[in-house]
Design an enzyme around this catalytic site. Structure first.
Site, PDB file in Angstrom:
ATOM      1  CD  GLN A 272      88.267  49.298  48.603  1.00 10.54           C
ATOM      2  OE1 GLN A 272      88.490  50.242  49.345  1.00 10.54           O
ATOM      3  NE2 GLN A 272      89.221  48.494  48.178  1.00 10.54           N
TER       4      GLN A 272
ATOM      5  CB  THR B 154      70.482  35.638  65.456  1.00 16.69           C
ATOM      6  OG1 THR B 154      71.884  35.711  65.275  1.00 16.69           O
ATOM      7  CG2 THR B 154      70.141  36.164  66.833  1.00 16.69           C
TER       8      THR B 154
ATOM      9  CB  SER C 251      79.245  32.654  59.182  1.00 16.44           C
ATOM     10  OG  SER C 251      78.913  31.977  60.351  1.00 16.44           O
TER      11      SER C 251
HETATM   12  N1  ASP Z   1      75.690  34.652  62.959  1.00 16.51           N
HETATM   13  C1  ASP Z   1      74.272  34.810  62.722  1.00 16.51           C
HETATM   14  C2  ASP Z   1      73.955  34.262  61.350  1.00 16.51           C
HETATM   15  O1  ASP Z   1      74.213  34.903  60.375  1.00 16.51           O
HETATM   16  C3  ASP Z   1      73.895  36.243  62.837  1.00 16.51           C
HETATM   17  C4  ASP Z   1      72.434  36.551  62.652  1.00 16.51           C
HETATM   18  O2  ASP Z   1      71.611  35.745  62.290  1.00 16.51           O
HETATM   19  O3  ASP Z   1      72.089  37.721  62.887  1.00 16.51           O
HETATM   20  O4  ASP Z   1      73.462  33.157  61.258  1.00 16.51           O
END
Ligand code: ASP
Length: 348
Positions: free
Chosen positions: A283, A17, A63
């Site tokens: 967990q 992000t 991700s």
């Molecule tokens: N989806 C983004 C990532 O992990 C979320 C972030 O950077 O906060 O690349």
């Protein structure tokens, strides 16, 4: 913070992000290039550091992160290890704790700071947390002790007001700026008006004066099995019989407890008998596996499941990847699982 010379820091931009901008058509956030990122933080120049940078050919949403990417980051660190004082890795928050854990194992004999950070809002946004995180991460990467040695000599995550040990962290919030937490280990530094290092919790590995060595091979023949009341026999048996499987991180209840059903314990016993390493992780975000506390936990120990004690599941899975990646036998892997290698678990 002793400053005897101009710090040289390498900034590694992988995506996330922090560097994203909005797609004009569908309004989704997409990774963008490094220049966009730096253009939005003119204050960097005020630090007076020598900052070099390297960026992923295609910055990614974290991700999509995988062991090949970890290898790319590690390779850049290895290549620049002797020429810079520290590293800042800009990374998406989603899998940041996995990358931090993986790098902590892969970078053997690390004695320089590898500070991973990112942000919840893109750096171009008015209320971004990215600018502060980036600047603080650079300052931590440059911080030295009275003897001029790096203050941080491990992989750590800097987010908002805290510096955490990388392999002790979890992402705890998809919304808050204070997105990371280490539930079983104190912060390495707290960030307020100054950067206050908690010296007693910093990793020190100085007795072994060995050169940095990178373990690139990470074995992915692993699975994480999250238990829940009512988990079905056919699913458990299917997962545990996956072809090529070498290790399982079993996420159990409370202090390390699992169903006492005969079919379940038989399935786990047979898995262990086939030479597959099964590690028990709770967990619960906070606390430790205590296999002797309840019969339901003792059952797992009796069928040969190894206690992962107070490790995060991120640390457990990447530790297994690393140990099998080194080509170790299941018995050796179990032996190393029982000891902290990079401060990822509390000593007994
Ligand atoms: N989806 C983004 C990532 O992990 C979320 C972030 O950077 O906060 O690349």
């Amino acid at each position: 913070m002793a400053t005897t010379k101009i710090p040289r820091i390498l900034l590694i931009y992988t995506g996330g992000t922090i560097g994203m901008i909005e797609n004009a058509v569908n309004h989704a956030l997409e990774p963008f290039d490094f220049d966009h990122l730096i253009d939005n933080v003119p204050k960097i120049k005020m630090l007076g550091y020598e900052i070099e940078h390297v960026q992923f050919a295609t910055p990614i949403d974290s991700s999509s992160m995988n062991p090949k990417h970890w290898g790319e980051i590690a390779e850049v660190i290895e290549r620049h290890y002797d020429s810079v004082d520290g590293f800042v890795v800009l990374h998406g928050t989603d899998t940041m704790a996995y990358t931090a854990s993986a790098l902590s194992f892969m970078l053997e004999n690390l004695r320089k700071p590898v500070i991973i950070t990112g942000s919840q809002l893109p750096i171009g946004e008015v209320r971004t947390d990215g600018e502060e995180n980036l600047i603080t991460a650079l300052q931590i990467a440059a911080a030295t002790d009275a003897g001029g040695r790096p203050m941080v000599r491990e992989v750590a995550i800097l987010f908002e007001h805290h510096l955490w040990r990388g392999n002790r962290c979890i992402k705890r919030s998809a919304d808050n700026f204070d997105a990371f937490k280490s539930n079983n280990y104190p912060e390495l530094a707290s960030i307020g008006l100054g950067i206050h290092f908690n010296r007693a919790s910093l990793w020190r590995n100085d007795s072994r004066n060995m050169p940095l060595k990178v373990q690139y091979e990470m074995d992915d023949n692993l699975v994480m099995l999250d238990l829940f009341p009512g988990i079905s026999r056919k699913v458990v048996e299917h997962v545990l019989n996956a072809p090529g499987l070498k290790g399982v991180v079993m996420k159990s209840f409370g202090a390390g407890n699992a169903p006492a059903d005969e079919w379940f314990l038989d399935a786990v016993r047979q898995t262990v008998e086939r030479g597959i390493v099964v590690v028990n992780i709770t967990q619960c975000p906070n606390g430790c596996v205590h296999p002797q506390l309840y019969a339901a936990g003792l059952n797992l120990a009796k069928v040969g499941v190894v206690s992962g004690r107070d490790m995060t599941s991120e640390a457990a899975i990447t530790k297994l990847m690393y140990l099998f990646g080194r080509g170790l036998s299941p018995d050796k892997v179990k032996e190393y699982l029982n000891m902290p290698l990079r401060g990822e678990m509390s000593a007994v």
